[in-house]
Design an enzyme around this catalytic site. Structure first.
Site: not given
Ligand code: NDP
Length: 480
Positions: A248, A150, A282, A461
């Site tokens: 996070e 995002n 988020c 963080e």
């Molecule tokens: P995901 O959990 O799908 O992915 C996040 C990252 O983890 C990506 O790089 C993804 O790779 C990787 N990933 C996915 N599966 C695995 C696994 N089994 N093992 C290790 N890494 C993995 O989230 P999104 O990318 O869809 O992001 C959106 C989410 O992030 C929302 O829920 C949002 O709320 C949250 N978010 C939270 C924030 C906070 O500060 N609390 C800030 C911003 C977002 P790939 O994309 O290549 O699958």
């Protein structure tokens, strides 16, 4: 088509499998570059390089290490336009947003932690007549940084910068959906001559490259931002390996509006806090609670403003609403609009996919959407949608709104609008959230702790919190 490469041991290299997959432009639905489909072999090569680089990097003087990180910041700044365009193209966000928020913040992240480390100090505890304790904080070693799509470079650099500043060597994986600015960052790292192996950027899917980071025995800490389910998986997998974890995760943030607020300021900010980055921040407020005396006034004014927001191609300098990040995500968001209708909600504005003229006619655009008439505990109001969709609900008392605000599994951020200072303190104190904004939204000071409670995450963080996470304290006692 342009092939992105991994950046391992200071070199741009192909994935060991030789496989690539397509990187899609969300504003056209078409592939425009190829991403390495890296796997456990690539992660292992990167870890070996990082292990080798660690003694020199961690032993380097703070001034010298800090200088490298300042240079990363300056290297991005020099290529600002290129980074801005790449972020907008990769993610679908308006180019103006990438120029005002994403890339400036990535530059600040590196600059902030490059200088923060110069002021970082550890504690000592004197025991009168007995002796003294002093605590050292050493880097952990090789650490993993995994970030979402995002705010691609913004969140990627938010992890890498403190990890490097505190002397660790890093294996970092951006989201497979938005890898491009991470690739540009690896070019900057080469340009400034960052020592090989200190930073390794490996591209690929979460299930393959991400999972290999989580499972690699020599990666001692993982800083992850992403969805709650992925966070739970990482906890289950890395916990028994005794890795340090910073998670996070998702949110379903309440925006609590009292009748005594500054209405115009609240309205302008609430449009932004609902729909900035197509609601894919988020910290966006997706459940808007309005005190009953101003409910109808708010509804009319808000819906009027939102219905005038038009989706435009992200590259259009006038665009304020771009595309959501992927076809799958667009379908997920629209399925929640259908769910909201099934649950008895009324769509006050929006609710549909937008088809723009060519070449954007297959892009993933969704109208900013406002829904009313839903109960606070229905699925639409409990599950994270993470798109341009908000619900509005009236409330009659502080007790009622706190009960509704706190009813989800999440607890990331909350926005409170009121001119009553005592009430602002009461709500801020009792709401389940790691971050509360009173009469504002998304004002960030990089020194403050950042993170959520409940299913929104573990750890914090920002500022000293990040530097503490990326270091291991050791207490030493000396008898008097
Ligand atoms: P995901 O959990 O799908 O992915 C996040 C990252 O983890 C990506 O790089 C993804 O790779 C990787 N990933 C996915 N599966 C695995 C696994 N089994 N093992 C290790 N890494 C993995 O989230 P999104 O990318 O869809 O992001 C959106 C989410 O992030 C929302 O829920 C949002 O709320 C949250 N978010 C939270 C924030 C906070 O500060 N609390 C800030 C911003 C977002 P790939 O994309 O290549 O699958």
């Amino acid at each position: 088509m342009k092939k992105i490469t991994n950046y391992i041991n200071g070199s741009m290299i192909e994935p060991s499998s030789g496989n690539y997959f397509e990187n899609i432009d969300p504003s056209t639905g078409k592939a425009y570059s190829l991403i390495p489909d890296s796997d456990a072999d690539d992660i292992d090569i990167a870890v070996q390089a990082a292990q080798k680089a660690f003694p020199e990097w961690s032993g380097m003087s703070l001034e010298k290490r800090s200088k490298y990180i300042v240079q990363l910041s300056e290297g991005i700044e020099k290529r600002m336009d290129e980074f801005v365009k790449a972020e907008s193209l990769d993610n679908g966000k308006p180019v103006s947003l990438a120029a005002q928020v994403d890339i400036p913040r990535a530059i600040s992240n590196f600059h902030f932690f490059a200088t923060a480390i110069l002021h970082f100090a550890s504690e000592s505890h004197s025991m009168e007549g007995v002796g003294i304790n002093y605590t050292t904080r050493k880097p952990i070693g090789v650490v993993g940084c995994i970030s979402p799509w995002n705010l691609p470079l913004y969140l990627f650099s938010w992890k890498i910068a403190p990890a490097l500043a505190s002397g660790n060597c890093v294996i970092a994986k951006p989201s497979e959906v938005t890898p491009y600015t991470a690739y540009l960052l690896s070019e900057v790292a080469q340009e400034i001559g960052l020592p090989p192996g200190v930073l390794n950027i490996v591209h690929g899917t979460g299930g393959s490259a991400g999972d290999a980071i989580v499972k690699h025995p020599l990666i001692k800490a993982i800083s992850f931002t992403g969805g709650t389910e992925t966070g739970a998986y990482i906890s289950r997998t890395a916990g028994p390996m005794f890795k340090k974890l910073s998670l996070e995760l998702g949110g379903k943030n309440p925006n609590i509006i009292f009748a005594d607020c500054d209405f115009e300021e609240m309205l302008t900010t609430t449009v932004r806090s609902s729909f900035a980055n197509q609601g894919q921040i988020c910290l966006c407020g997706s459940r808007i609670f309005i005190e009953r005396p101003i409910y109808e006034k708010f509804k009319t004014a808000f819906v009027e403003k939102v219905s005038r927001m038009k989706n435009l191609a992200p590259s259009d300098p006038n665009s304020k609403q771009g595309a959501v990040v992927s076809k799958g995500h667009m379908e997920k968001v629209l399925s929640y609009v259908d769910l909201a209708k099934e649950e008895g909600g009324t769509i006050l504005t929006g609710g549909k996919r937008v088809i723009l003229p060519e070449p954007n006619n297959e892009g993933f655009f969704i109208e900013p959407t406002v829904i009313e008439g839903l109960k606070y505990d229905c699925r639409t109001n409990q599950e994270e949608i993470f798109g341009p969709v908000v619900t509005i609900m009236p409330f009659d008392s502080e007790e009622e709104v706190l009960m509704m605000a706190n009813s989800t599994q999440y607890g990331l951020s909350t926005t409170v609008w009121t001119s009553n200072l005592k009430r602002a303190h009461r709500i801020a104190d009792q709401v389940h959230a790691g971050i509360v904004w009173v009469n504002s939204w998304l004002v960030r000071d990089l020194r403050t702790p950042f993170g959520g409670v409940k299913a929104s995450g573990v750890g914090r963080e920002g500022g000293w919190e990040a530097l503490k996470f990326f270091t291991e304290p050791k207490n030493i006692f000396i008898k008097q």
